[in-house]
Write an enzyme that holds these catalytic residues in place. Structure first.
Site, PDB file in Angstrom:
ATOM      1  N   SER A   1      38.167  43.187  31.315  1.00  0.00           N
ATOM      2  CA  SER A   1      37.452  44.331  31.874  1.00  0.00           C
ATOM      3  C   SER A   1      38.452  45.286  32.518  1.00  0.00           C
ATOM      4  CB  SER A   1      36.448  43.830  32.928  1.00  0.00           C
ATOM      5  OG  SER A   1      35.506  44.826  33.207  1.00  0.00           O
ATOM      6  N   ALA A   2      38.391  46.574  32.128  1.00  0.00           N
ATOM      7  CA  ALA A   2      39.442  47.529  32.522  1.00  0.00           C
ATOM      8  C   ALA A   2      39.511  47.790  34.025  1.00  0.00           C
ATOM      9  CB  ALA A   2      39.221  48.850  31.786  1.00  0.00           C
ATOM     10  N   HIS A   3      38.356  47.718  34.727  1.00  0.00           N
ATOM     11  CA  HIS A   3      38.386  48.108  36.141  1.00  0.00           C
ATOM     12  C   HIS A   3      39.103  47.095  37.019  1.00  0.00           C
ATOM     13  CE1 HIS A   3      35.066  45.596  37.896  1.00  0.00           C
ATOM     14  NE2 HIS A   3      34.670  45.550  36.631  1.00  0.00           N
TER      15      HIS A   3
ATOM     16  N   ASN B   1      37.463  33.880  39.964  1.00  0.00           N
ATOM     17  CA  ASN B   1      37.434  35.127  40.732  1.00  0.00           C
ATOM     18  C   ASN B   1      37.339  34.893  42.235  1.00  0.00           C
ATOM     19  OD1 ASN B   1      34.914  34.302  39.310  1.00  0.00           O
ATOM     20  ND2 ASN B   1      33.967  35.642  40.820  1.00  0.00           N
TER      21      ASN B   1
ATOM     22  N   CYS C   1      24.647  37.295  47.319  1.00  0.00           N
ATOM     23  CA  CYS C   1      23.493  37.832  48.040  1.00  0.00           C
ATOM     24  C   CYS C   1      22.278  37.754  47.140  1.00  0.00           C
ATOM     25  CB  CYS C   1      23.745  39.278  48.436  1.00  0.00           C
ATOM     26  SG  CYS C   1      25.072  39.367  49.625  1.00  0.00           S
TER      27      CYS C   1
HETATM   28  N1  PLP Z   1      34.265  37.450  34.633  1.00  0.00           N
HETATM   29  C1  PLP Z   1      34.987  37.361  35.755  1.00  0.00           C
HETATM   30  C2  PLP Z   1      35.873  36.164  35.971  1.00  0.00           C
HETATM   31  C3  PLP Z   1      34.924  38.368  36.722  1.00  0.00           C
HETATM   32  O1  PLP Z   1      35.643  38.267  37.841  1.00  0.00           O
HETATM   33  C4  PLP Z   1      34.072  39.483  36.477  1.00  0.00           C
HETATM   34  C5  PLP Z   1      33.934  40.564  37.483  1.00  0.00           C
HETATM   35  O2  PLP Z   1      33.825  40.340  38.661  1.00  0.00           O
HETATM   36  C6  PLP Z   1      33.337  39.522  35.291  1.00  0.00           C
HETATM   37  C7  PLP Z   1      33.464  38.493  34.389  1.00  0.00           C
HETATM   38  C8  PLP Z   1      32.405  40.654  34.974  1.00  0.00           C
HETATM   39  O3  PLP Z   1      33.100  41.838  34.726  1.00  0.00           O
HETATM   40  P1  PLP Z   1      32.296  43.214  34.523  1.00  0.00           P
HETATM   41  O4  PLP Z   1      31.545  43.451  35.791  1.00  0.00           O
HETATM   42  O5  PLP Z   1      33.360  44.213  34.302  1.00  0.00           O
HETATM   43  O6  PLP Z   1      31.398  43.050  33.370  1.00  0.00           O
END
Ligand code: PLP
Length: 382
Positions: free
Chosen positions: A197-199, A149, A321
């Site tokens: 994750s949908a968002h 990410n 943070c």
């Molecule tokens: N895994 C990865 C690689 C992500 O980028 C994120 C969100 O930033 C998550 C898991 C967690 O997703 P959620 O906040 O929708 O549970």
């Protein structure tokens, strides 16, 4: 506002909002109820499941709806571990997993579960030699993200799937950053379980899924009758319909990836030409198309973000943070980056709303704001 934080979240698509509002207002019965409204909710749920499964390249029965990727990640690890054969107790993670997944790794270790970690090279790519050494006959499961990410660097899922397969163990893939950005089919992934994750792809927040291969041994972590007994709790029907709608809207991902890659590369080239000491992490590795993770000399990320804010640009720093202030990113630390450089990390992540005009505007307006700061920094260092 120019939104350059698509890896954090994305705006829900208008068609997603419309579909969700319709369900919120009209299909509010419990899908487990026997009466007619309940049956209507059940049909709506089955329809959304079939539509989502079609796009994700899985069987409808392999789709378990969750509250997002964090829940899917945690239930995958705990559920696969609990179902592993006796003698298989070790869990393997990479050192650059999402912060929530590393917290789980620490919690498991504190409970006495042996945890093995795989490091990365300085450019963010997974160290496959370490992967081969970590995965063995005592491994209960391997949990690996498909794309990071922060850096956007893609992980070698097929190679790790082959290692897991050879060792007779299960692979869980956190595909949260990949799904919606690059073509994906569960059937071709080589993974026993995949989180999303949908968002992250213009769906609503608070809904996601774990795709779990049919026949894969798994122990439910939230008990109840829903989702074939694998995840209890009344289903978030508006969210699930929103997610299915967002998946169907994805369109030609290869073409969109090429568009974003060109924009991202133009931005990186332009910034490096206009300013001294611009460093981009993972530039030589295969990356998510719209992600740029960079620093401007050693200017603190907060200083750069303030300038971007002034220009009406929303972006992120790489720092986590905490109550004690900013902590350097664990991803950059795993790549061997010095703390002072890691605290300068800024992430620009483009997506559907990004245009060539955004890139032109940034290249025109950001260098004049940063150039004097970089000059001052160099004078102080001299
Ligand atoms: N895994 C990865 C690689 C992500 O980028 C994120 C969100 O930033 C998550 C898991 C967690 O997703 P959620 O906040 O929708 O549970």
């Amino acid at each position: 506002m120019i939104y350059l934080d698509h890896n954090a979240t994305t705006a829900p698509a208008p068609a997603v909002l419309e579909a969700m509002l319709q369900v919120l207002g009209s299909v509010w019965a419990n899908a487990s109820s026997q009466h007619a409204p309940g049956q209507q909710a059940r049909r709506t749920l089955a329809d959304a499941r079939a539509r989502a499964a079609q796009v994700l390249g899985c069987k409808p029965a392999e789709l378990i709806f969750t509250s997002g990727a964090t829940e899917a990640n945690h239930m995958a690890v705990r559920g696969l571990l609990a179902a592993a054969a006796p003698g298989r107790r070790r869990v393997v993670f990479s050192q650059v997993e999402h912060a929530g997944q590393l917290r789980l790794a620490r919690a498991l270790a504190a409970q006495g579960v042996p945890v093995d970690t795989i490091g990365v090279h300085p450019d963010g790519r997974l160290d496959l030699e370490q992967a081969a050494a970590a995965i063995g006959p005592e491994t209960a499961l391997v949990s690996l993200m498909a794309a990071n990410n922060e850096t956007g660097v893609l992980m070698p899922v097929a190679e790790v799937a082959a290692l897991a397969h050879a060792a007779g163990t299960a692979l869980h893939v956190d595909a949260t950053q990949c799904i919606g950005k690059l073509p994906f089919r569960f059937a071709d992934s080589g993974a026993a379980a995949v989180s999303l994750s949908a968002h992250k792809f213009h769906g609503p927040k608070g809904v996601g899924a774990l795709l779990l291969r049919q026949g894969q041994p798994f122990v439910a972590q939230t008990l109840g009758s829903q989702e074939r007994g694998r995840r209890g709790g009344t289903e978030n029907l508006p969210g699930i319909v929103g997610m299915a709608t967002a998946l169907e809207l994805l369109g030609d991902l290869a073409a969109e990836a090429a568009r974003l890659r060109a924009l991202r590369d133009a931005l990186e080239r332009g910034l490096a030409a206009a300013l001294p000491r611009v460093h981009v992490w993972g530039q030589a590795a295969e990356r998510l198309p719209g992600t740029s993770y960079l620093r401007f000399g050693r200017l603190e990320a907060d200083v750069v973000l303030q300038r971007l804010e002034r220009l009406g640009v929303a972006a992120s720093s790489g720092a986590a943070c905490s109550s004690g202030g900013s902590e350097p990113s664990h991803v950059l630390r795993a790549m061997g980056v010095a703390p002072a450089e890691a605290l300068a990390a800024v992430r620009l992540s483009m997506g559907a709303s990004s245009t060539a005009q955004d890139v032109d505007y940034l290249l025109h307006s950001l260098p004049p704001l940063l150039e004097p700061l970089l000059r001052e920094e160099q004078a102080l260092a001299a």
